[in-house]
Write a protein that holds these residues in place. Structure first.
Motif, PDB file in Angstrom:
ATOM      1  N   GLN A 168       0.874  -1.248   0.055  1.00  0.00           N
ATOM      2  CA  GLN A 168       0.012   0.175   0.033  1.00  0.00           C
ATOM      3  C   GLN A 168       0.863   1.085  -0.198  1.00  0.00           C
ATOM      4  OE1 GLN A 168      -0.453  -2.144   3.122  1.00  0.00           O
ATOM      5  NE2 GLN A 168      -1.845  -3.333   1.784  1.00  0.00           N
ATOM      6  N   GLU A 169       0.201   2.318  -0.390  1.00  0.00           N
ATOM      7  CA  GLU A 169       0.785   3.798  -0.186  1.00  0.00           C
ATOM      8  C   GLU A 169       1.123   4.038   1.500  1.00  0.00           C
ATOM      9  OE1 GLU A 169       2.025   5.521  -2.694  1.00  0.00           O
ATOM     10  OE2 GLU A 169       1.391   3.947  -4.109  1.00  0.00           O
ATOM     11  N   THR A 200       9.782  14.020   0.141  1.00  0.00           N
ATOM     12  CA  THR A 200      10.451  14.085  -0.880  1.00  0.00           C
ATOM     13  C   THR A 200      10.390  12.717  -1.862  1.00  0.00           C
ATOM     14  OG1 THR A 200      12.608  13.355   0.353  1.00  0.00           O
ATOM     15  CG2 THR A 200      12.219  15.815  -0.130  1.00  0.00           C
ATOM     16  N   LEU A 201      10.155  11.859  -1.344  1.00  0.00           N
ATOM     17  CA  LEU A 201       9.997  10.475  -1.875  1.00  0.00           C
ATOM     18  C   LEU A 201       8.697   9.787  -1.911  1.00  0.00           C
ATOM     19  CD1 LEU A 201      13.529   9.102  -0.464  1.00  0.00           C
ATOM     20  CD2 LEU A 201      13.264   9.987  -2.757  1.00  0.00           C
ATOM     21  N   ARG A 202       8.471   8.848  -2.519  1.00  0.00           N
ATOM     22  CA  ARG A 202       7.257   8.040  -2.403  1.00  0.00           C
ATOM     23  C   ARG A 202       7.481   7.029  -1.576  1.00  0.00           C
ATOM     24  NH1 ARG A 202       4.344   3.983  -6.842  1.00  0.00           N
ATOM     25  NH2 ARG A 202       2.869   3.265  -5.801  1.00  0.00           N
ATOM     26  N   LEU A 203       6.480   6.612  -0.696  1.00  0.00           N
ATOM     27  CA  LEU A 203       6.614   5.384   0.252  1.00  0.00           C
ATOM     28  C   LEU A 203       5.541   4.401  -0.040  1.00  0.00           C
ATOM     29  CD1 LEU A 203       7.539   4.319   3.199  1.00  0.00           C
ATOM     30  CD2 LEU A 203       6.116   5.804   4.417  1.00  0.00           C
ATOM     31  N   VAL A 204       6.213   3.392  -0.078  1.00  0.00           N
ATOM     32  CA  VAL A 204       5.480   2.056  -0.228  1.00  0.00           C
ATOM     33  C   VAL A 204       5.632   1.296   0.988  1.00  0.00           C
ATOM     34  CG1 VAL A 204       4.883  -0.031  -1.664  1.00  0.00           C
ATOM     35  CG2 VAL A 204       5.413   2.352  -2.747  1.00  0.00           C
ATOM     36  N   VAL A 205       4.657   0.536   1.410  1.00  0.00           N
ATOM     37  CA  VAL A 205       4.914  -0.310   2.858  1.00  0.00           C
ATOM     38  C   VAL A 205       4.014  -1.628   2.687  1.00  0.00           C
ATOM     39  CG1 VAL A 205       4.879   1.754   4.267  1.00  0.00           C
ATOM     40  CG2 VAL A 205       2.598   0.523   3.945  1.00  0.00           C
ATOM     41  N   SER A 206       4.377  -2.441   3.639  1.00  0.00           N
ATOM     42  CA  SER A 206       3.607  -3.923   3.688  1.00  0.00           C
ATOM     43  C   SER A 206       3.038  -3.717   5.424  1.00  0.00           C
ATOM     44  CB  SER A 206       4.648  -5.104   3.595  1.00  0.00           C
ATOM     45  OG  SER A 206       3.911  -6.229   4.020  1.00  0.00           O
ATOM     46  N   ARG A 207       1.908  -3.748   5.576  1.00  0.00           N
ATOM     47  CA  ARG A 207       1.307  -3.328   6.750  1.00  0.00           C
ATOM     48  C   ARG A 207       1.221  -4.875   7.574  1.00  0.00           C
ATOM     49  NH1 ARG A 207      -1.518   0.853   4.236  1.00  0.00           N
ATOM     50  NH2 ARG A 207      -0.502   2.511   4.757  1.00  0.00           N
ATOM     51  N   ALA A 210       3.124  -9.943  10.805  1.00  0.00           N
ATOM     52  CA  ALA A 210       4.061 -10.644  10.973  1.00  0.00           C
ATOM     53  C   ALA A 210       5.133 -10.388  10.100  1.00  0.00           C
ATOM     54  CB  ALA A 210       3.439 -11.995  10.598  1.00  0.00           C
ATOM     55  N   ARG A 211       5.037  -9.824   8.947  1.00  0.00           N
ATOM     56  CA  ARG A 211       6.202  -9.514   7.820  1.00  0.00           C
ATOM     57  C   ARG A 211       6.164  -8.237   7.426  1.00  0.00           C
ATOM     58  NH1 ARG A 211       7.174 -15.057   4.475  1.00  0.00           N
ATOM     59  NH2 ARG A 211       7.802 -16.411   6.071  1.00  0.00           N
ATOM     60  N   PRO A 212       6.327  -7.071   8.378  1.00  0.00           N
ATOM     61  CA  PRO A 212       6.219  -5.668   7.924  1.00  0.00           C
ATOM     62  C   PRO A 212       7.370  -5.039   6.873  1.00  0.00           C
ATOM     63  CG  PRO A 212       6.695  -5.669  10.057  1.00  0.00           C
ATOM     64  CD  PRO A 212       6.590  -7.163   9.814  1.00  0.00           C
ATOM     65  N   GLY A 213       7.310  -4.181   6.193  1.00  0.00           N
ATOM     66  CA  GLY A 213       8.414  -3.589   5.569  1.00  0.00           C
ATOM     67  C   GLY A 213       8.166  -2.263   5.091  1.00  0.00           C
ATOM     68  N   TYR A 214       8.869  -1.733   4.462  1.00  0.00           N
ATOM     69  CA  TYR A 214       8.739  -0.292   3.641  1.00  0.00           C
ATOM     70  C   TYR A 214       9.913  -0.198   2.731  1.00  0.00           C
ATOM     71  CZ  TYR A 214      12.141   1.994   6.589  1.00  0.00           C
ATOM     72  OH  TYR A 214      13.173   2.318   7.584  1.00  0.00           O
ATOM     73  N   VAL A 215       9.561   0.836   1.775  1.00  0.00           N
ATOM     74  CA  VAL A 215      10.666   1.154   0.798  1.00  0.00           C
ATOM     75  C   VAL A 215       9.963   2.471   0.345  1.00  0.00           C
ATOM     76  CG1 VAL A 215       9.386   0.243  -1.111  1.00  0.00           C
ATOM     77  CG2 VAL A 215      11.830   0.774  -1.425  1.00  0.00           C
ATOM     78  N   TYR A 216      11.051   3.322   0.466  1.00  0.00           N
ATOM     79  CA  TYR A 216      11.343   4.752  -0.233  1.00  0.00           C
ATOM     80  C   TYR A 216      11.747   4.863  -1.591  1.00  0.00           C
ATOM     81  CZ  TYR A 216      10.194   6.973   4.385  1.00  0.00           C
ATOM     82  OH  TYR A 216       9.489   7.347   5.619  1.00  0.00           O
ATOM     83  N   ILE A 217      11.095   5.569  -2.710  1.00  0.00           N
ATOM     84  CA  ILE A 217      11.170   5.250  -3.822  1.00  0.00           C
ATOM     85  C   ILE A 217      11.117   6.617  -4.486  1.00  0.00           C
ATOM     86  CG2 ILE A 217      10.597   4.301  -6.260  1.00  0.00           C
ATOM     87  CD1 ILE A 217       8.921   2.337  -4.678  1.00  0.00           C
ATOM     88  N   GLN A 235      11.831  -8.513  -0.721  1.00  0.00           N
ATOM     89  CA  GLN A 235      11.832  -8.608  -2.343  1.00  0.00           C
ATOM     90  C   GLN A 235      10.711  -8.218  -2.887  1.00  0.00           C
ATOM     91  OE1 GLN A 235      12.561 -12.984  -2.524  1.00  0.00           O
ATOM     92  NE2 GLN A 235      14.801 -12.494  -3.186  1.00  0.00           N
ATOM     93  N   LYS A 236       9.663  -8.189  -2.293  1.00  0.00           N
ATOM     94  CA  LYS A 236       8.368  -7.712  -3.122  1.00  0.00           C
ATOM     95  C   LYS A 236       8.370  -6.266  -3.206  1.00  0.00           C
ATOM     96  CE  LYS A 236       4.257  -8.995  -1.290  1.00  0.00           C
ATOM     97  NZ  LYS A 236       3.307  -9.497  -0.222  1.00  0.00           N
ATOM     98  N   LEU A 237       9.037  -5.463  -2.058  1.00  0.00           N
ATOM     99  CA  LEU A 237       9.199  -3.951  -2.010  1.00  0.00           C
ATOM    100  C   LEU A 237      10.079  -3.612  -3.089  1.00  0.00           C
ATOM    101  CD1 LEU A 237       9.466  -3.739   1.780  1.00  0.00           C
ATOM    102  CD2 LEU A 237       7.559  -2.876   0.303  1.00  0.00           C
ATOM    103  N   LEU A 238      11.075  -4.455  -3.289  1.00  0.00           N
ATOM    104  CA  LEU A 238      12.274  -3.950  -4.590  1.00  0.00           C
ATOM    105  C   LEU A 238      11.588  -4.361  -5.794  1.00  0.00           C
ATOM    106  CD1 LEU A 238      14.718  -2.916  -5.116  1.00  0.00           C
ATOM    107  CD2 LEU A 238      15.850  -5.410  -4.899  1.00  0.00           C
TER     108      LEU A 238
END
Length: 296
Positions: A168-169, A200-207, A210-217, A235-238
């Protein structure tokens, strides 16, 4: 003889510090450029403005970690070196550091690093290092372990892109769990850096709890900072970042504990190469994690 003073950085130093940074890193990249690498280009006007904006932010958050070396010449000060570091909770990181080539080998870099490390006050530390032999020697003598980094470059073969679900965003109300994830991976949360990056960047997250994560793009579809609780989420975020990439992309700051990123890059038909080090002291190399060059 002209003297060089190491003193705390002021906001009105920032344009001079940026100019010194641009010259220092341009010459360093030229000297270490491999035949297969693209030509080194000077920092653009837009990139210079962005650099100053980031360093102004660091100066506003933790001014005690920001230092300059100034050559006093007939009353006028010329910035010949800089070290911008930050404390975030129990973690210290070095955002940028350098000495003009014309002033290297005079002990200025050591004085700047000593000032920045004194600000760390014994905290664990992390930063991304170039391959400059003088700098890497200084880092090792300061007690940092140097872990080689890899990078992957090229044009993504879009036929390899998988369907990615569960992302999600990101929003500002994600920062609390993101900081908890940061603490597990790198000793401390990014704190106020998250707000700056979200602007300044786009943020995409997994909420996924059990397995959270985020990436700034960034605008070019490059992963600027990625953190996850599990390699599968990373890997999903990348893959999400690569799906947004422009014709030529870059995945950098890949360390050995983050081979999951190599697997993604190879599957996307990117080329692998080496680039500098992640330097750490009193902490492990974060994983699953791709560090930000600016906010670590």
């Amino acid at each position: 003889m002209d003297s060089v003073q190491v003193r705390p950085m002021r906001e009105d130093d920032l344009p001079s510090v940026e100019r010194a940074s641009a010259v220092t890193f341009f010459e360093a990249e030229q000297s270490t450029r491999r035949v297969s690498d693209p030509e080194v280009e000077p920092r653009s006007t837009v990139a210079s403005e962005q650099w100053i904006d980031r360093m102004r932010f660091n100066l506003s958050i933790d001014p005690g970690g920001c230092w300059v070396a100034v050559k006093e010449d007939a009353g006028a000060g010329e910035v010949v070196g800089f070290a911008i570091s930050q404390n975030r909770g129990h973690l210290w990181f070095l955002a940028t550091y350098g000495v003009l080539p014309s002033h290297q080998g005079q002990g200025i870099g050591k004085r700047l690093m000593d000032a920045a490390l004194a600000h760390a006050d014994g905290r664990p530390g992390i930063f991304s290092s170039s391959v400059h032999p003088g700098a890497t020697r200084r880092y090792r003598l300061a007690g940092f372990s140097l872990h080689p980094q890899m990078r992957m470059v090229g044009t993504v073969d879009r036929s390899t892109l998988p369907a990615v679900a569960g992302l999600q965003e990101g929003r500002a109300d994600d920062f609390e769990w993101m900081d908890r994830l940061d603490q597990n991976l790198r000793v401390a949360g990014h704190g106020p850096d998250h707000g700056y990056m979200l602007d300044t960047l786009r943020l995409v997250v997994s909420r996924d709890r059990a397995r959270p994560g985020y990436v700034y793009i960034d605008d070019g579809g490059r992963a600027s900072l990625l953190a996850a609780a599990h390699p599968e989420t990373a890997q999903k975020l990348l893959w999400e970042a690569l799906a947004l990439s422009r014709p030529r992309t870059l995945v950098n700051c890949i360390t050995v504990p983050n081979e999951w990123a190599i697997d993604v890059g190879l599957a996307a038909r990117l080329d692998i190469g080496q680039e500098g080090y992640i330097a750490v002291r009193d902490m492990p190399v974060p994983a699953p994690y791709l560090a930000s060059g600016h906010f670590l």
